[in-house]
Every structure is written in structure tokens, then in C-alpha cells.
Scaffold this motif. Structure first.
Motif, mmCIF file in Angstrom:
data_model
loop_
_atom_site.group_PDB
_atom_site.id
_atom_site.type_symbol
_atom_site.label_atom_id
_atom_site.label_comp_id
_atom_site.label_asym_id
_atom_site.label_seq_id
_atom_site.Cartn_x
_atom_site.Cartn_y
_atom_site.Cartn_z
ATOM 1 N N GLY A 1 0.817 -1.206 0.000
ATOM 2 C CA GLY A 1 0.000 0.000 0.000
ATOM 3 C C GLY A 1 0.851 1.255 0.000
ATOM 4 N N GLU A 2 1.960 1.250 0.744
ATOM 5 C CA GLU A 2 2.846 2.409 0.773
ATOM 6 C C GLU A 2 3.643 2.540 -0.516
ATOM 7 N N LEU A 3 3.792 1.446 -1.239
ATOM 8 C CA LEU A 3 4.560 1.486 -2.485
ATOM 9 C C LEU A 3 3.754 2.086 -3.632
ATOM 10 N N TYR A 4 2.511 1.620 -3.808
ATOM 11 C CA TYR A 4 1.706 2.067 -4.947
ATOM 12 C C TYR A 4 0.548 2.984 -4.560
ATOM 13 N N GLY A 5 0.228 3.056 -3.276
ATOM 14 C CA GLY A 5 -0.919 3.836 -2.833
ATOM 15 C C GLY A 5 -2.056 2.923 -2.415
ATOM 16 N N GLU A 6 -2.928 3.433 -1.514
ATOM 17 C CA GLU A 6 -4.031 2.602 -1.014
ATOM 18 C C GLU A 6 -5.161 3.486 -0.498
ATOM 19 N N PHE A 7 -6.332 2.881 -0.389
ATOM 20 C CA PHE A 7 -7.484 3.539 0.211
ATOM 21 C C PHE A 7 -7.489 3.270 1.719
ATOM 22 N N ASN A 8 -7.860 4.280 2.501
ATOM 23 C CA ASN A 8 -8.056 4.080 3.928
ATOM 24 C C ASN A 8 -9.307 3.231 4.130
ATOM 25 N N ALA A 9 -9.188 2.166 4.914
ATOM 26 C CA ALA A 9 -10.299 1.223 5.071
ATOM 27 C C ALA A 9 -11.523 1.871 5.720
ATOM 28 N N LEU A 10 -11.324 2.899 6.543
ATOM 29 C CA LEU A 10 -12.446 3.532 7.244
ATOM 30 C C LEU A 10 -13.006 4.719 6.472
ATOM 31 N N THR A 11 -12.121 5.623 6.013
ATOM 32 C CA THR A 11 -12.585 6.862 5.378
ATOM 33 C C THR A 11 -12.647 6.771 3.862
ATOM 34 N N GLN A 12 -12.052 5.705 3.307
ATOM 35 C CA GLN A 12 -11.967 5.541 1.849
ATOM 36 C C GLN A 12 -11.185 6.676 1.190
ATOM 37 N N GLU A 13 -10.334 7.336 1.975
ATOM 38 C CA GLU A 13 -9.478 8.394 1.434
ATOM 39 C C GLU A 13 -8.261 7.757 0.770
ATOM 40 N N TRP A 14 -7.880 8.269 -0.396
ATOM 41 C CA TRP A 14 -6.755 7.716 -1.144
ATOM 42 C C TRP A 14 -5.444 8.328 -0.651
ATOM 43 N N THR A 15 -4.463 7.467 -0.382
ATOM 44 C CA THR A 15 -3.117 7.914 -0.006
ATOM 45 C C THR A 15 -2.146 7.441 -1.076
ATOM 46 N N ASP A 16 -1.373 8.354 -1.615
ATOM 47 C CA ASP A 16 -0.448 8.018 -2.703
ATOM 48 C C ASP A 16 0.710 7.173 -2.174
ATOM 49 N N GLY A 17 1.338 6.424 -3.088
ATOM 50 C CA GLY A 17 2.482 5.585 -2.733
ATOM 51 C C GLY A 17 3.789 6.206 -3.201
ATOM 52 N N ILE A 18 4.891 5.708 -2.670
ATOM 53 C CA ILE A 18 6.203 6.274 -2.995
ATOM 54 C C ILE A 18 6.569 5.994 -4.451
ATOM 55 N N ALA A 19 6.352 4.757 -4.923
ATOM 56 C CA ALA A 19 6.712 4.425 -6.306
ATOM 57 C C ALA A 19 5.865 5.224 -7.293
ATOM 58 N N SER A 20 4.567 5.312 -7.037
ATOM 59 C CA SER A 20 3.699 6.054 -7.960
ATOM 60 C C SER A 20 4.054 7.536 -7.962
ATOM 61 N N THR A 21 4.437 8.072 -6.801
ATOM 62 C CA THR A 21 4.838 9.483 -6.725
ATOM 63 C C THR A 21 6.122 9.726 -7.497
ATOM 64 N N MET A 22 7.118 8.827 -7.335
ATOM 65 C CA MET A 22 8.382 8.981 -8.058
ATOM 66 C C MET A 22 8.149 8.920 -9.564
ATOM 67 N N ILE A 23 7.345 7.954 -9.998
ATOM 68 C CA ILE A 23 7.106 7.794 -11.431
ATOM 69 C C ILE A 23 6.343 8.998 -11.985
ATOM 70 N N ARG A 24 5.352 9.494 -11.238
ATOM 71 C CA ARG A 24 4.593 10.667 -11.688
ATOM 72 C C ARG A 24 5.504 11.900 -11.789
ATOM 73 N N THR A 25 6.402 12.054 -10.819
ATOM 74 C CA THR A 25 7.359 13.174 -10.849
ATOM 75 C C THR A 25 8.278 13.060 -12.057
ATOM 76 N N ALA A 26 8.771 11.857 -12.321
ATOM 77 C CA ALA A 26 9.670 11.644 -13.456
ATOM 78 C C ALA A 26 8.960 11.928 -14.777
ATOM 79 N N VAL A 27 7.704 11.508 -14.903
ATOM 80 C CA VAL A 27 6.936 11.772 -16.127
ATOM 81 C C VAL A 27 6.782 13.274 -16.328
#
Length: 791
Positions: free
Chosen positions: A114-140
Motif C-alpha cells: 500500500g505504501e509502495l503504490y498507494g491505497e485507500f483508507n479502510a475507514l474513510t476511503q481516502e486515497w493515499t499516494d504511494g512512494i513508487a507512484s509518486t516517483m514515477i509521476r514526478t519523473a513523467v
């Protein structure tokens, strides 16, 4: 490397008339060589070829894996290609393939999916971004602003779980699909690079999507590292002497330890020597240079050949021979002394130009000022009781503890030598934690601060990161470190204890690898920013055989095998503790004689040896684990004695018998084992204390401090507190049964009543558990079938 000649032979047989001309890679080859020179590396043709192979693979594949055992140069290969491409661009080359390169390096196994690619909070359903997805988005995002290349580097094991989410990235789609429906489209200016040791748990779907560059440590060897280190030595005379000594010693010693080659000329072979944890030749040479640098400092400016050779022999003993188990040390010592050709002397102190022959070099230190070898036992300081009086604070110096402290200090004191990390590997009870704690306490508080982290099977990488971040201060926007002017010394105990996942990775270990190797971590909150962590040194300890630790992580450490101390050292420890205890108290003069403490220690040690030998742990008796800590527990129990209650030697012997029963006997599960241990305790007491044996062996043998419990509690309730509870012989069950009945009655008056029958076995168990709970750091594990009264 071994398969390459075979492959070339097959191609030659298939196309006998075809001659493959040597390829000139022109400016890239020259740029790669220049990059090596700028980095202070030796230019090795095979390494430059690997750099070019990596470049060619990048031209045809979006995802590339550099595969090979640790120490082969995978990271350096990537860095040299990055440097060469950036330099060619700065020189104004016309080739559009040469552009500046930005890298984003991360270990994917040090965090959760979940921390690598991102995940939804099980209670609030809020999306938290992951480190790999953030790095790739920054590089793009950066590829749309300029022509620079963006490489996302995953420096960690590839398994069939996290890499499966990359399949759409590595194929022609070049798209990262996230769980929240976001699709991140990558482009040709980006590349995915994976640094892995092997592909044992990778899926075929992943392997087929990536280009492969195999980097073999044997292609480069350890010689380029030694060449680089020698060039860093400023004293030219010293450098020439060390170079000649390395030619004489290093290759034969490495052949003997790693490959079992006694003589390369005659190809005389033997079994490779057993190491406490597998070490590569490069790691051993790196450890050798650190040990040698700690002795040959600029302040000493040693240029005498005999003294440098002696330092070289000691450095070899604790680098190439440092990770060897006890039986292998003697073989290595014999080989090293024969290889040196120096005369052997049996005296206690030996001048340089000779080597001691009375025992192995592991038992000797080199006095560089006096220019002589001397045993570690001659420089052991006197035992001083701890000021706080706590048993847990006691440390009796021995030759083993002095030597281990020197080893740690040698590694920590080397400046400008890369990673300063020491790993102590040895069985339970070999004083690894004690040595580390003593070293941390001995460091100057004005220049250092300490952090201790105890690993367990429940430790997560988040626990480790939070513990480290809590003691660091923010220096700049993305730089953290200990308070200004200080170094942070991190001690990690039970390094190999964390749970191993399905694919063989330990998450906390993966996090430490990223921190030690790369010098940074990523924020675990919503920010996900990089955090560079400066001025940190690591000491770690572990018991061999629990869980296998990643070899790429172990290579970052200087490894020392901490052997079980000899019998003489163990007896010296406990004799010193007991003799000091009886001498400084108001005990009878007969107890203050050192001979009395020696006899107590001899009896305890005889029982301990018999128990360890005859009662090993089995699946049915998994808790039959006895080590040096059990001897300490017996000694701690004896030190509960007071002159008021134990006025004669026979009383102390009876206390010792009681403590041996509590520590050894109470752990046993069947009558045969109990009979064996009871018999051994009786024989040991009769052998060492024949005149006191009758009183010591009287039954029942129960001690505690509960006889005056009610009086003490009444005085405390009345506002007093003068009276204390003293450890004493309870003599028989009827004497203390009324005390426990009174406690039960008082409990039932306040809580839900417990209708208990206090029969003799129940009273015995109560006294045993009560004794443990009254001890500092007293812990009890109650083992038994359901319904046996544990609760």
C-alpha cells in the motif's frame, strides 16, 4: 563468466568461417573510462564493457535488470553510465541518445504494498499516494519539461508480488495502473532499472519483459578496490610497503578461506573454512583496509616495514579471519604464520619481526608504541562494581570483552573510509550486547549520541524509521541528523529476528539497507519527500542460524564472529562478581576469601556444563535453551543474600543450590530430566562443599522475602517504611502458608473471590513465581497443559 567461453565456442562451431571483429564503441567507451577516472576507480576493461552493455540494453528495452551477486559492481555500473552520458551531453555531442540522467532510487521491499503504490483508507476511503507512484509521476512530469532521461531504480529483491503491478509498465503499454483508477503514462525518456541479486522468486512474465545484464563479481574481482584504497594513502613510502605486503598475503589468504586453495601453484585443496555468515572476497578486502587504516593513522606516520607487516597480520586476522568460527580460526592462524615466513616465539610478549606461537593471533594485540605483540589478557582492567548496584549494570572485563570493544572501536574510528558499520555475530550469552552497551557508554557525550533498537519478529520497517527519526533534528529542507557536532551511534540488537516474508525478505533489514547504502529514507506520511540522514554509524548484533539476512545488506558491515568465551574467562567473571560482593558487605570473614567465591563458581559451572551437554532443545522440549544468562541468573540469586539472614558459608551454599533449582530444574518437564539435574546439583555441592553439604541438601529448599509481608505492609500503611523484606530460607511449607492465606483473604475482600486450596505444589509454584517477580528484569514463562493452574 564461466558460461561465456562455452557460448563463444558454440558460436564458433556453428559459424566456423565467421570472424567477429572487435567493436569500437568510440566516444561512449572513452566517456565511460573518463567517468571511472573521475570517480577514482581503476579502469577495468570488463567493467567498461558492462557499462556499454547496459547502455545497449537501455536502447532496446524499457525495463532493464542488472543481476548478480553482491560486490559485482551493479550500482557502480549504473553510476558510471549516468556520468558518461551526462558528460557526453555537456561536451555537445550530436548523438541524441546522450542526455543528462536523473535517478530515483528506492528499495521496494522496505515498505508495504500500500505504501509502495498507494491505497485507500479502510475507514474513510481516502486515497493515499504511494512512494513508487509518486516517483514515477514526478519523473513523467520532468520529461515534458526537458530532454533529460529519468531512471526509476528499484534497488531490492524482485518477487512475484510487487513486480506484478509493473507488468503494464514494462510491456508496450508503458502505463502504471493504480487502484484508484489513475493511469500514469510513461514515455521513451524514462527507464525502469532493477538491481537484484538473483531471480529465484521472479515470475517468468516479469523476466520476459525486461532486458538482462549479468554482472559477475569475478569479472572485476577485489583488486580494483584495493588499487583505489592504496591510491588514497598519502604517505608514499607506506603505500609501497603495504602494496608489497598485499601482494604477499591477500590472494593466498582469500584463496584459502573462500575457495579452500592451499597452494595455487600445485592446486593443493582443502575444505573452505566455515564463516559465521557468508562473506565475499571484496567484503573481506574492504574490512582488511579498514582494520589496517585504524592502526596506520596519519598521526602515527609509521613507515617501518616490520611494524607495518605486524599490523598487516593483525588486520588479516580480524578481516579475512574475523568472520571464521572458532575451529576454523586455528587453521587460518597456522596458514597465515606459515605464509608470513616470520620466526615464531613462544614467549608472552613478542617483538615485531616475529610472531607469537603460544596461541592464535586472535588472542594477541599489537602495541604499536612499544612495537610488540602482547596477549589481550595482560591489558584487562580490574573489575569495578557498578555505582547503581544493579546486577544488570555489572560488566566484568575479560580478554574477550576488551578485544571485542577494540574491534568495534577500530571500525568506528576510521575516517573517510565509507560506511562505518560493525556486525557482531555469535551465540546467545557471548556478551555482544554488553560489549556494544559498554562502547556506547564510553563514547564522549559531547561528540556522540546513542540509539538502541531491539528487533523482534513483530518489528516493522515503520517502527525502525520512527525510532530513528525521533532522535534526529532537521538541518535543512531535506537533511536530518543528530545535534550539530555529534555523531549518532545506532545499535541494532537481534538483527536477523524480524519475520521473513514469503519471498525471503525482512522488511526492517531492507529499510536499513536503503539508509546505510544510500544515506536517505522517504517520508511515510502524505509528504513522501526524501530525507537525507547524515552523521550516522551502525553497530549490529545477531545470533547465527535464525533467519538468513540479505547478503547485499551484510556486505555493508564489517563482520566479527564473537566466539564463546573459554572456561577460564567465564569462571573469572563470576568469581570476581561474587568475591567483590562478599568482600564489600558485612559477611563472615570465611565468605570474604576468594577461594570461597571460586568454589561457588566451580559448582555452578559444573552443573551448567552438564545441563547444556545432556539436555539440548527438542521439538517437545523447545524451551530447553541454556546459555550464559542462566549462570548470571544463578549468581544474581546468590547476591540476594544478606549478612542478617546468611551468617555462615553453609547458608550461602544452600542459597546457591536453591537458585540452581529455580534456574535449571524448574524448566524441566519430566521426572528423568529432573532426576538428572537434581543429582548433578547434589554431586557438585558435595564435591566443592563437603562440610556444608548436609545443611545445603536439606529439603524442602525454598527461599523468599515474604515471611514479614504483612508487617511491612502495615508499617507502610501507617506512613512508615523502615522495615525491609529480606531474602531468607522459608524452611517448610507450614511456616509461610499462613502468610499466603492472609494475602488470599485480603484479595478476596476487594476482588471477585478466588476459592483456592493452597496445597504444597501450589505453594511451591507461588513462591517460584513470586521470586521472579521480585527480581529486577524478572520475567516468567509458564509452560504447561491447559487446566494445570497457570492462570
Amino acid at each position: 563468466a564461466q558460461a561465456l567461453p562455452l557460448f563463444e565456442g558454440i558460436i564458433g562451431d556453428l559459424y566456423p568461417s565467421l570472424v567477429i571483429p572487435p567493436v569500437d564503441y568510440g566516444q561512449l567507451q572513452s566517456a565511460a573510462q573518463d567517468a571511472c577516472v573521475r570517480a577514482g576507480l581503476q579502469v577495468v576493461d570488463r567493467f567498461v564493457t558492462k557499462v556499454i552493455e547496459l547502455f545497449q540494453t537501455f536502447n532496446v528495452r524499457f525495463g532493464v535488470m542488472t543481476v548478480g551477486p553482491t560486490g559485482g559492481g551493479k550500482t557502480s555500473c549504473m553510476k558510471m553510465l549516468q556520468s558518461a552520458m551526462s558528460e557526453l551531453h555537456s561536451q555537445g555531442t550530436d548523438d541524441p541518445r546522450f542526455q543528462p540522467v536523473n535517478t530515483y532510487v528506492f528499495n521496494p521491499k522496505c515498505i508495504t504494498m500500500g505504501e509502495l503504490y498507494g491505497e485507500f483508507n479502510a475507514l474513510t476511503q481516502e486515497w493515499t499516494d504511494g512512494i513508487a507512484s509518486t516517483m514515477i509521476r514526478t519523473a513523467v512530469g520532468l520529461t515534458t519539461e526537458n530532454d533529460e532521461y529519468q531512471w526509476v531504480v528499484f534497488d531490492g529483491p524482485v518477487d512475484a508480488l510487487w513486480i506484478e503491478n509493473m507488468n503494464t509498465v514494462l510491456d508496450d503499454n508503458m502505463t502504471l495502473c493504480l487502484a484508484n483508477g489513475e493511469r500514469i503514462k510513461l514515455n521513451a525518456k524514462m527507464h525502469m532499472l532493477f538491481e537484484v541479486q538473483d531471480l529465484a522468486v521472479a515470475s517468468p512474465a516479469t523476466v520476459s519483459r525486461c532486458g538482462m545484464v549479468y554482472v559477475d563479481p569475478r569479472d572485476i574481482g577485489w583488486q580494483p578496490f584495493l588499487w583505489k584504497w592504496l591510491n588514497s594513502r598519502e604517505n608514499e613510502v607506506e603505500r609501497e610497503v603495504i602494496h608489497a605486503l598485499c601482494d604477499k598475503y591477500l590472494e593466498p589468504c582469500l584463496d584459502f578461506v573462500v575457495d579452500g586453495i592451499v597452494n595455487r601453484a600445485t592446486m593443493e585443496m582443502t575444505e573452505p573454512l566455515r564463516q559465521v555468515t557468508p562473506m565475499t572476497s571484496l567484503a573481506l578486502v574492504e574490512q582488511f583496509t579498514k582494520m589496517l587504516a585504524s592502526m596506520l593513522t596519519d598521526e602515527r606516520a609509521i613507515i617501518d616495514k616490520a611494524l607495518i607487516e605486524a599490523a598487516c597480520c593483525l588486520a588479516l586476522t580480524w578481516s579475512i579471519g574475523g568472520a571464521l568460527v572458532q575451529p576454523a580460526r586455528a587453521k587460518f592462524d597456522t596458514f597465515l604464520k606459515k605464509l608470513s615466513g616470520l620466526p615464531l616465539t613462544a614467549s608472552e610478549t613478542v617483538s615485531t619481526g616475529q610472531l607469537p606461537s603460544s596461541t592464535t593471533l586472535h588472542d594477541f594485540t599489537l602495541d604499536l608504541d612499544e612495537r610488540r605483540w602482547q596477549p589481550w589478557s595482560t591489558i584487562v582492567p580490574h573489575y569495578v562494581p557498578p555505582t547503581d548496584g544493579k546486577f544488570s549494570s555489572i560488566m566484568v572485563p575479560t580478554a574477550d570483552t576488551v578485544r571485542s570493544t577494540w574491534l568495534v572501536d577500530s571500525i568506528m574510528s576510521v575516517c573517510g573510509q565509507g560506511r562505518n558499520c560493525a556486525l557482531l555475530v555469535g551465540d546467545s550469552g557471548t556478551a555482544k550486547t554488553t560489549v556494544a552497551a559498554k562502547y556506547l557508554l564510553s563514547c564522549d557525550p559531547a561528540t556522540s549520541t546513542a540509539l538502541t533498537i531491539n528487533f523482534s519478529s513483530r518489528t516493522s520497517s515503520r517502527n525502525v524509521q520512527v525510532a530513528i527519526e525521533d532522535v534526529l533534528e532537521k538541518r535543512t529542507k531535506d537533511t536530518f541528523g543528530p545535534p550539530a557536532g555529534k555523531k549518532l551511534l545506532v545499535y541494532v540488537d537481534d538483527l536477523n529476528m524480524p519475520t521473513v516474508d514469503t519471498y525471503g525478505t525482512q522488511q526492517p533489514v531492507a529499510l536499513l539497507k536503503l539508509l546505510i547504502d544510500r544515506g536517505y529514507l522517504y517520508d511515510r506520511g502524505k509528504d513522501l519527500s526524501i530525507k537525507h540522514m547524515k552523521d550516522m554509524k551502525f553497530i549490529a548484533a545477531m545470533v547465527p542460524g535464525r533467519n538468513e539476512v540479505d547478503p547485499r545488506f551484510v556486505r555493508l558491515f564489517n563482520v566479527f564472529c564473537i566466539a564463546f568465551p573459554p572456561e577460564a574467562s567465564i569462571k573469572q567473571i563470576y568469581t570476581s562478581i561474587l568475591h567483590t560482593f562478599f568482600s564489600t558487605g558485612a559477611f563472615n570473614t570465611s565468605m570474604q576469601d576468594r577461594g570461597f567465591a571460586e568454589r561457588l563458581t566451580a559448582a555452578m559451572f559444573d552443573v551448567f556444563n552438564a545441563v547444556v551437554t545432556a539436555l539440548p532443545p527438542t521439538p517437545a522440549k523447545f524451551h530447553y535453551i541454556f546459555n550464559m544468562r542462566d549462570l548470571s541468573r544463578v549468581t544474581e540469586g546468590v547476591m540476594l543474600s544478606t549478612p542478617d539472614k546468611m551468617s555462615e558459608c553453609k547458608h550461602i551454599v544452600r542459597v546457591m543450590r536453591h537458585e540452581m533449582y529455580r534456574v535449571f530444574y524448574d524448566r524441566l518437564v519430566d521426572d528423568a530430566d529432573k532426576g538428572f539435574v537434581g543429582d548433578k546439583i547434589s554431586k557438585a555441592i558435595k564435591a566443592s562443599f563437603s562440610s556444608e553439604a548436609e545443611e545445603a541438601l536439606r529439603e524442602p529448599c525454598l527461599f523468599g522475602d515474604l515471611l514479614n509481608y504483612h508487617e511491612v505492609e502495615e508499617e507502610r500503611s501507617a506512613g512508615g517504611g523502615e522495615e525491609v523484606r529480606l531474602y531468607e530460607d522459608l524452611q517448610d511449607f507450614e511456616r509461610f502458608k499462613p502468610v499466603l492465606e492472609g494475602v488470599l483473604e485480603k484479595y478476596n475482600g476487594v476482588h471477585k473471590p478466588m476459592n483456592l486450596v493452597l496445597f504444597d505444589d501450589c505453594l511451591g509454584h507461588l513462591v517460584r513465581v513470586h521470586r521472579l517477580m521480585r527480581l529486577p528484569r524478572g520475567n516468567a514463562l509458564l509452560v504447561g497443559v491447559g487446566g494445570s493452574g497457570k492462570q
